[in-house]
Design a protein around this motif. Sequence first.
Motif, PDB file in Angstrom:
ATOM      1  N   UNK A  37      -2.278   5.505  -5.559  1.00 29.21           N
ATOM      2  CA  UNK A  37      -3.288   6.066  -4.665  1.00 29.21           C
ATOM      3  C   UNK A  37      -2.870   7.518  -4.399  1.00 29.21           C
ATOM      4  N   UNK A  38      -3.435   8.490  -5.136  1.00 31.90           N
ATOM      5  CA  UNK A  38      -3.014   9.891  -4.988  1.00 31.90           C
ATOM      6  C   UNK A  38      -3.441  10.491  -3.642  1.00 31.90           C
ATOM      7  N   UNK A  39      -2.781  11.563  -3.280  1.00 31.69           N
ATOM      8  CA  UNK A  39      -3.166  12.324  -2.088  1.00 31.69           C
ATOM      9  C   UNK A  39      -4.608  12.801  -2.234  1.00 31.69           C
ATOM     10  N   UNK A  40      -5.352  12.740  -1.124  1.00 29.62           N
ATOM     11  CA  UNK A  40      -6.766  13.140  -1.036  1.00 29.62           C
ATOM     12  C   UNK A  40      -7.717  12.118  -1.660  1.00 29.62           C
ATOM     13  N   UNK A  41      -7.177  10.981  -2.130  1.00 29.21           N
ATOM     14  CA  UNK A  41      -8.058   9.913  -2.599  1.00 29.21           C
ATOM     15  C   UNK A  41      -8.160   8.845  -1.519  1.00 29.21           C
ATOM     16  N   UNK A  42      -9.181   8.021  -1.609  1.00 30.52           N
ATOM     17  CA  UNK A  42      -9.342   6.906  -0.690  1.00 30.52           C
ATOM     18  C   UNK A  42      -8.674   5.655  -1.251  1.00 30.52           C
ATOM     19  N   UNK A  43      -8.036   4.891  -0.371  1.00 30.82           N
ATOM     20  CA  UNK A  43      -7.531   3.590  -0.789  1.00 30.82           C
ATOM     21  C   UNK A  43      -8.726   2.636  -0.862  1.00 30.82           C
ATOM     22  N   UNK A  44      -8.574   1.468  -1.474  1.00 33.31           N
ATOM     23  CA  UNK A  44      -9.693   0.513  -1.522  1.00 33.31           C
ATOM     24  C   UNK A  44     -10.193   0.161  -0.120  1.00 33.31           C
ATOM     25  N   UNK A  45     -11.424  -0.260  -0.042  1.00 33.85           N
ATOM     26  CA  UNK A  45     -12.025  -0.610   1.243  1.00 33.85           C
ATOM     27  C   UNK A  45     -11.350  -1.836   1.843  1.00 33.85           C
ATOM     28  N   UNK A  81      -6.367  -4.419   8.783  1.00 30.24           N
ATOM     29  CA  UNK A  81      -6.510  -3.326   9.756  1.00 30.24           C
ATOM     30  C   UNK A  81      -5.177  -2.971  10.405  1.00 30.24           C
ATOM     31  N   UNK A  82      -4.357  -3.964  10.676  1.00 28.99           N
ATOM     32  CA  UNK A  82      -3.040  -3.689  11.254  1.00 28.99           C
ATOM     33  C   UNK A  82      -2.150  -2.943  10.263  1.00 28.99           C
ATOM     34  N   UNK A  83      -2.251  -3.293   8.977  1.00 29.45           N
ATOM     35  CA  UNK A  83      -1.476  -2.598   7.951  1.00 29.45           C
ATOM     36  C   UNK A  83      -1.900  -1.137   7.859  1.00 29.45           C
ATOM     37  N   UNK A  84      -3.196  -0.900   7.844  1.00 28.97           N
ATOM     38  CA  UNK A  84      -3.709   0.468   7.769  1.00 28.97           C
ATOM     39  C   UNK A  84      -3.331   1.255   9.014  1.00 28.97           C
ATOM     40  N   UNK A  85      -3.443   0.619  10.170  1.00 26.79           N
ATOM     41  CA  UNK A  85      -3.072   1.290  11.423  1.00 26.79           C
ATOM     42  C   UNK A  85      -1.623   1.739  11.399  1.00 26.79           C
ATOM     43  N   UNK A  87       0.835  -1.203   0.000  1.00 24.97           N
ATOM     44  CA  UNK A  87       0.000   0.000   0.000  1.00 24.97           C
ATOM     45  C   UNK A  87       0.871   1.255   0.000  1.00 24.97           C
ATOM     46  N   UNK A  88       1.927   1.250   0.828  1.00 20.85           N
ATOM     47  CA  UNK A  88       2.828   2.406   0.881  1.00 20.85           C
ATOM     48  C   UNK A  88       3.484   2.629  -0.476  1.00 20.85           C
TER      49      UNK A  88
END
Length: 239
Positions: free
Chosen positions: A27-35, A51-55, A18-19
């Motif tokens: 995944x541009x700035x101000x956009x949402x990543x996939x759910x 969830x741990x990755x996103x955290x 993701x990073x």
Amino acid sequence: MKLIRNNRPLYIQVMDIIKDRILHGVYPVDSNIPSEPQLEQEFQVSKITVRNAIKALVQEGYLETSSGKGTRVIRNTSSSKLSKLKRFTEVLVEEGHQIGKQLIRAGLTDNEEGSEPYRFFGPQALKVERLYLLNGKPYIHYTHYLNAALYHQGADDNLTIQSLYDWLEEQGVVPVRYQDEFAVSPAPEVVLVSLGITAESAVLLKRSRFAYGADQELIEYSVGFYSTDMHPYVVNYDV
């Protein structure tokens, strides 16, 4: 995408991917990543892994979560705020481009006597070839040479989803100084084929990189060829 079941925690692998997509404009700035459900399905992992990755990415300042609004990208640079020099990929992403990466191959190679890799690493080295895409089209061909002792079973699988420098850090090898040299040069045939360039006499921008460790030992020697007809190489910094 099926992740590698090895000693790297799955959430770290998801976080790295993701990073990488954030840093390269997918995944541009101000956009949402996939759910979360979409990420669970893509990586074939559990909800807690995602969830741990996103955290972790929230803690690093890349993402911001908001109830009912998804997870938003708020930063797309890995450089220190104190640094005024921007990486070339950061410049491209700021211009709205997307950078993709493909691992061509990774493994041990026999160095030709008298060649630069032979001079730096001896008769054998770990060789990593990557192709970088600019908005889906081949743009840069990179060949990295490292000490053969770094190679181990499964290294090619890890390098498929990891950046080279993240992988090196996991091996306990961290460059502290870089030296880049630029020239114009004819490119080897394998490079021209990878970049889709048909002119046999094509002259490309050649970038040679030398990465050194804390004891000034050479960690990495790499050669990149840029198809600058697609986009010039840009150095952008504030003073």
